[in-house]
Design a protein around this motif. Structure first.
Motif, mmCIF file in Angstrom:
data_model
loop_
_atom_site.group_PDB
_atom_site.id
_atom_site.type_symbol
_atom_site.label_atom_id
_atom_site.label_comp_id
_atom_site.label_asym_id
_atom_site.label_seq_id
_atom_site.Cartn_x
_atom_site.Cartn_y
_atom_site.Cartn_z
ATOM 1 N N ASP A 287 35.462 -8.007 87.007
ATOM 2 C CA ASP A 287 34.759 -8.352 88.384
ATOM 3 C C ASP A 287 34.932 -10.080 88.509
ATOM 4 O OD1 ASP A 287 32.861 -9.340 90.279
ATOM 5 O OD2 ASP A 287 31.148 -8.176 89.484
ATOM 6 N N PHE A 288 35.906 -10.486 89.377
ATOM 7 C CA PHE A 288 36.018 -11.936 89.469
ATOM 8 C C PHE A 288 35.030 -12.822 89.605
ATOM 9 C CE2 PHE A 288 40.866 -10.458 90.479
ATOM 10 C CZ PHE A 288 40.950 -10.076 89.148
ATOM 11 N N ARG A 289 34.013 -11.974 90.110
ATOM 12 C CA ARG A 289 32.690 -12.898 90.565
ATOM 13 C C ARG A 289 32.027 -13.761 89.330
ATOM 14 N NH1 ARG A 289 29.383 -8.873 94.092
ATOM 15 N NH2 ARG A 289 30.115 -7.725 92.043
ATOM 16 N N ALA A 290 32.366 -13.124 88.002
ATOM 17 C CA ALA A 290 31.832 -13.761 87.121
ATOM 18 C C ALA A 290 32.646 -14.496 86.132
ATOM 19 C CB ALA A 290 31.372 -12.382 85.929
ATOM 20 N N VAL A 291 33.972 -14.683 86.765
ATOM 21 C CA VAL A 291 34.829 -15.598 85.914
ATOM 22 C C VAL A 291 34.433 -16.997 86.089
ATOM 23 C CG1 VAL A 291 37.237 -16.328 85.878
ATOM 24 C CG2 VAL A 291 36.921 -14.003 86.261
ATOM 25 N N GLY A 292 34.132 -17.652 87.623
ATOM 26 C CA GLY A 292 33.745 -19.008 87.541
ATOM 27 C C GLY A 292 32.798 -19.291 86.991
ATOM 28 N N PRO A 293 31.558 -18.401 86.990
ATOM 29 C CA PRO A 293 30.660 -19.204 86.005
ATOM 30 C C PRO A 293 30.478 -19.067 84.584
ATOM 31 C CG PRO A 293 29.760 -17.671 87.933
ATOM 32 C CD PRO A 293 31.306 -17.713 87.818
ATOM 33 N N PHE A 294 31.293 -18.079 84.155
ATOM 34 C CA PHE A 294 31.340 -17.969 82.727
ATOM 35 C C PHE A 294 32.489 -19.210 82.173
ATOM 36 C CE2 PHE A 294 34.466 -16.916 79.142
ATOM 37 C CZ PHE A 294 33.470 -16.585 78.124
ATOM 38 N N VAL A 295 33.515 -19.535 83.134
ATOM 39 C CA VAL A 295 34.573 -20.606 82.525
ATOM 40 C C VAL A 295 33.475 -22.107 82.692
ATOM 41 C CG1 VAL A 295 36.261 -22.073 83.499
ATOM 42 C CG2 VAL A 295 36.607 -19.701 83.417
ATOM 43 N N THR A 296 32.649 -22.054 83.514
ATOM 44 C CA THR A 296 31.856 -23.241 83.776
ATOM 45 C C THR A 296 30.934 -23.570 82.496
ATOM 46 O OG1 THR A 296 31.808 -23.190 85.986
ATOM 47 C CG2 THR A 296 30.292 -24.539 85.079
ATOM 48 N N ARG A 297 30.380 -22.324 82.200
ATOM 49 C CA ARG A 297 29.323 -22.386 81.003
ATOM 50 C C ARG A 297 30.268 -22.417 79.619
ATOM 51 N NH1 ARG A 297 27.137 -19.716 85.087
ATOM 52 N NH2 ARG A 297 24.927 -19.709 85.373
ATOM 53 N N ALA A 298 31.218 -21.818 79.472
ATOM 54 C CA ALA A 298 31.979 -21.873 78.419
ATOM 55 C C ALA A 298 32.562 -23.353 77.996
ATOM 56 C CB ALA A 298 33.167 -21.026 78.343
ATOM 57 N N SER A 299 33.056 -23.993 79.142
ATOM 58 C CA SER A 299 33.671 -25.334 79.053
ATOM 59 C C SER A 299 32.646 -26.528 78.845
ATOM 60 C CB SER A 299 34.506 -25.581 80.371
ATOM 61 O OG SER A 299 33.421 -25.791 81.423
#
Length: 229
Positions: free
Chosen positions: A104-116
């Motif tokens: 689910d690509f909708r979860a990619v952006g938020p995950f990248v933001t939090r991980a970074s």
């Protein structure tokens, strides 16, 4: 082939664009310090923080994470030299690699933001791709279109020569019927670029990063031989 027939050999080509259905995010953890503990402790903390993020996503009923991997934290040390050639103190390093594959690509952006935002964590690479099962279906569809292209060419040759009918004699992958190979790859499905879209607000009121990949091009070529009469 009869006296009043002729062989027609053609190539068929087709290509279509498809949306990727997988995104693999690769994270790199790296720390250094004057002692083993100074490097190892923040690396371990960073790995735990990212693991907690992934676990929270995996615990969802409809989890956006297909799979994830974690390399064991590696520890090393080296002793640099000063400009005048003298040895300096040991520098200790700790590192780890984490990959998370999303459906689910909708979860990619938020995950990248939090991980970074986790200290010592860098987003190393995002790979957008098509799963093997989906790729096989898409490639079969494109091959079918390539065959139709070959038939259309053969029909054109048949009519231009003044014949009334034609039928297939052979069909093969490129190069197997003696036709020159295509100048372009038979299949092209490289990693697409991505676009950042207008970001909606997250639960904390901050805008969330939304990523949308470009489409992947899959192409196919076939060779076909017909007999026109």
């Amino acid at each position: 082939m009869t006296q009043h027939s002729i062989a027609i050999t053609v190539t068929g080509h087709a290509e279509r664009e498809f949306t990727p259905n997988r995104c693999t995010v690769r994270l790199r953890v790296h720390t250094d310090g004057a002692t083993h503990e100074a490097a190892a402790e923040p690396a371990t903390a960073a790995v735990k923080a990212v693991t907690d993020l992934v676990t929270a996503l995996r615990d969802h009923e409809n989890s956006p994470v297909k799979r994830w991997t974690l390399d064991q934290v590696q520890h090393s040390r080296h002793r640099p030299y000063s400009r005048d050639g003298k040895k300096r103190q040991w520098v200790y390093q700790s590192s780890a690699s984490i990959t998370v594959t999303f459906t689910d690509f909708r979860a990619v952006g938020p995950f990248v933001t939090r991980a970074s935002e986790v200290e010592a964590v860098n987003v190393d690479h995002l790979r957008w791709w098509v799963s093997r099962k989906a790729e096989a279906k898409r490639l079969a569809k494109v091959r079918h279109l390539a065959v139709l292209d070959a038939i259309e060419k053969a029909q054109g040759f048949t009519e231009a020569l003044g014949f009334g009918t034609f039928h297939a004699v052979a069909i093969a992958d490129p190069g197997m019927l003696g036709v020159a190979p295509p100048t372009e790859p038979v299949r092209s499905a490289g990693a697409p670029m991505m676009r950042a879209l207008a970001a909606p607000m997250g639960v904390d009121g901050e805008p969330e990063l939304v990523l949308e990949p470009d489409r992947i091009t899959i192409s196919a070529d076939v060779e076909a031989r017909f007999e026109a009469s």
